[in-house]
Design an enzyme around this catalytic site. Structure first.
Site, PDB file in Angstrom:
ATOM      1  N   SER A 303       0.819  -1.210   0.000  1.00 19.61           N
ATOM      2  CA  SER A 303       0.000   0.000   0.000  1.00 19.61           C
ATOM      3  C   SER A 303       0.858   1.268   0.000  1.00 19.61           C
ATOM      4  O   SER A 303       1.559   1.534  -0.959  1.00 19.61           O
ATOM      5  CB  SER A 303      -0.952  -0.047   1.199  1.00 19.61           C
ATOM      6  OG  SER A 303      -1.934   0.952   1.123  1.00 19.61           O
ATOM      7  N   LYS A 328      -0.481  -4.322  -3.293  1.00 19.47           N
ATOM      8  CA  LYS A 328      -1.790  -3.784  -2.892  1.00 19.47           C
ATOM      9  C   LYS A 328      -1.914  -2.362  -3.429  1.00 19.47           C
ATOM     10  O   LYS A 328      -1.260  -1.449  -2.936  1.00 19.47           O
ATOM     11  CB  LYS A 328      -1.974  -3.772  -1.373  1.00 19.47           C
ATOM     12  CG  LYS A 328      -3.312  -3.183  -0.932  1.00 19.47           C
ATOM     13  CD  LYS A 328      -3.425  -3.128   0.581  1.00 19.47           C
ATOM     14  CE  LYS A 328      -4.751  -2.522   1.009  1.00 19.47           C
ATOM     15  NZ  LYS A 328      -4.911  -1.104   0.644  1.00 19.47           N
ATOM     16  N   GLN A 332      -8.805   2.380   0.406  1.00 18.77           N
ATOM     17  CA  GLN A 332      -9.990   2.157   1.227  1.00 18.77           C
ATOM     18  C   GLN A 332     -10.429   3.447   1.935  1.00 18.77           C
ATOM     19  O   GLN A 332      -9.605   4.291   2.279  1.00 18.77           O
ATOM     20  CB  GLN A 332      -9.736   1.090   2.306  1.00 18.77           C
ATOM     21  CG  GLN A 332      -9.745  -0.330   1.801  1.00 18.77           C
ATOM     22  CD  GLN A 332      -8.505  -0.667   1.015  1.00 18.77           C
ATOM     23  OE1 GLN A 332      -7.388  -0.367   1.444  1.00 18.77           O
ATOM     24  NE2 GLN A 332      -8.672  -1.258  -0.143  1.00 18.77           N
TER      25      GLN A 332
END
Length: 542
Positions: A303, A328, A332
């Site tokens: 991320s 990733k 979110q």
């Protein structure tokens, strides 16, 4: 006729204006509702209808909360692996780790002999002020006996935490004292640091280890640069993002701005079906003249860590060293639910400056997605037996024209294999005993008090592993029913290194652990070697 036309169009104009206003309000409102006020969202849909039938007619009494959670999880299982439901009892702990503080007494502890044992009292924190020391064993919290942590399933952290400015009484057994000692400790906000270590690797290069991107990461990072690059007068920087699972996007992009002196350079952008493209660019306010940069990554870097590595790689700003990252590339957003739980929903993908999405496929289901790291190991990718998998249909180029690939994490410029010999069972079992054994070792070795600084410890402390190996072996045999097996000769220095690093951490601070362990860390040493060459990037990418 004109009057009639006006009567027709005026209401339509007002209606259109209202619709536009509502739409813009929804888009601009930072806490816009997740679900519109439809019948199904208000509890009249098929799922709610089914649950009502179960409640009214099922043969046995069913747990309504469990059924609701099962229904929620079943829905989310049909989405991506990173859209998740967070129960209320888990949410507080997650928020504390990301916001950078919680209320408590400020100790680091281990459970040794089934007893809560203080590793260290946080400098300036409530426990240090009250007088708790490393090695103290906590026997009572208030009037409750808290020994037998594993036997009685006691949660040590929950005993210490509470509302700031409230008091908790703690009774400890201190090695060498015959009587128990009581303390009244006033809880206070306790910082949770995301920078594990910051120090100078050599006279030219600073090192910063970041464990996640929390709300305080950028401030911690800048403080680390001030301490080491300004006062230490180093020019180069190693940013260690191994095993960093990510966190706040803004903290990652603010950190990146310190690596790029120019204003307006694209670092990353996000875009989704219902999320417009949002670009994050450099702000042109870099405080230090950082020259060579190395970003360290591995299969646990995800991320926001991949955002940093991807921007540095795409912009040819520095070298990326280690192993392929997790992959990733989803963004979110967290939405609170009425019962105190939360929904963390994927709303967009992020893209590196070259336009690549590094999110790996999850089409084969969550089990396959989660187990991919095992497949990397089995295939030989992590150990260098095979090349990293790359989707050749996802080809992109850095500023200088160097080819990079999307769809599967960040592939480093320079690969460093995983040392599989460290998976030896005897080694792992012996290493596991070291943190708990150190309390006894420190008590029995008064000479350790002579080391006033970490520099003196690194220079002068010598460990004879044969002196501590019998004790570690005895402890390991207590924990396992089967035989321990032999420790290979080549792993004896590795075990001694870990012992020295954990001892340094307990005597000094968390940064001291990395100062010792990095002396033999293959990825750190390769990054240093490359950065000292005339053209680090050319050497890394050859």
């Amino acid at each position: 006729m004109a009057e009639s036309t006006t009567k027709i169009w005026t209401p339509l104009l007002f209606a259109a204006t209202l619709a536009v206003g509502l739409y813009l309000g929804f888009k601009l409102q930072s806490n816009a509702p997740l679900i519109g006020a439809t019948g199904e969202a208000n509890g009249t849909g098929r799922v709610e209808e089914l649950l009502r039938f179960i409640d009214a007619r099922y043969v046995d009494e069913a747990d309504a909360d469990k059924l609701h959670e099962a229904a929620i999880r079943a829905v989310l299982d049909e989405l991506d692996p990173h859209s998740v439901y967070i129960p209320a009892d888990e949410l507080r702990e997650i928020n504390e780790s990301m916001e950078g503080n919680f209320d408590g007494i400020g100790i680091e502890f281990l459970v040794v002999d089934d007893t809560i044992t203080v590793v260290s009292a946080l400098s300036g924190g409530p426990s240090e002020k009250a007088g708790l020391r490393s090695g103290d064993q906590i026997i009572f919290v208030e009037d409750s006996l808290v020994t037998g942590v594993n036997k009685f399933n006691i949660d040590p952290a929950s005993l210490m935490r509470g509302v700031s400015q409230t008091q908790v009484s703690v009774t400890v057994r201190r090695p060498g004292d015959a009587e128990l000692i009581g303390f009244n400790i006033t809880r206070a906000p306790i910082p949770v640091f995301s920078v594990d270590a910051a120090y100078n690797l050599n006279e030219n290069t600073s090192y910063v280890k970041i464990n996640r991107f929390s709300a305080t990461t950028y401030d911690e990072f800048v403080k680390a640069l001030e301490e080491n690059m300004e006062k230490g007068q180093t020019l180069n920087l190693v940013i260690d993002l191994r095993d960093n699972p990510g966190g706040y996007l803004n903290e990652a992009t603010k950190l990146l701005s310190q690596l790029f002196p120019q204003k307006g350079q694209l670092l990353v952008y996000t875009e989704g079906r219902n999320s417009r493209r949002v670009e994050y660019k450099t702000n042109g306010r870099a405080f230090y003249n950082i020259q060579n940069v190395a970003v360290l990554i591995d299969e646990g870097s995800a991320s926001a860590s991949e955002i940093v590595a991807g921007a540095v790689q795409d912009r040819d700003r520095g070298i990326v060293v280690g192993r392929r990252s997790f992959g990733k590339g989803l963004v979110q957003e967290q939405y609170p639910l009425s019962d105190g739980s939360a929904l963390r929903l994927t709303i967009a993908r992020y893209y590196t400056p070259s336009g690549r999405s590094i999110q790996r496929s999850y089409e084969e289901g969550e089990d396959a997605y989660r187990s991919e790291l095992g497949r990397r190991y089995d295939s030989g990718e992590l150990t260098g037996g095979t090349e990293a998998e790359q989707d050749t249909t996802e080809l992109f180029f850095t500023n200088s024209g160097y080819p990079v690939f999307g769809g599967g994490g960040i592939t480093p410029d320079h690969f460093v294999p995983l040392d599989t010999s460290l998976n030896n069972q005897a080694f792992l079992r012996l290493r596991q005993q070291i943190p708990g054994y150190l309390f006894r070792y420190i008590r029995e070795n008064a000479r350790l008090g002579d080391f006033k600084t970490i520099e003196a410890f690194i220079a002068d402390f010598k460990l004879d592993l044969s002196e501590v190996l019998p004790a570690l072996t005895a402890l390991a045999l207590e924990d396992y029913d089967d035989e321990l097996g032999n420790l290979p000769a080549r792993l004896r220095p590795e075990l001694a290194l870990f012992f020295r690093a954990r001892l340094a951490k307990q005597l000094f601070d968390n940064s001291a652990f990395y100062r010792v362990i990095n002396e033999e860390d293959a990825i750190v040493l390769e990054a240093l070697r490359l950065m000292e060459l005339p053209d680090p990037m050319a050497a890394a990418r050859k």
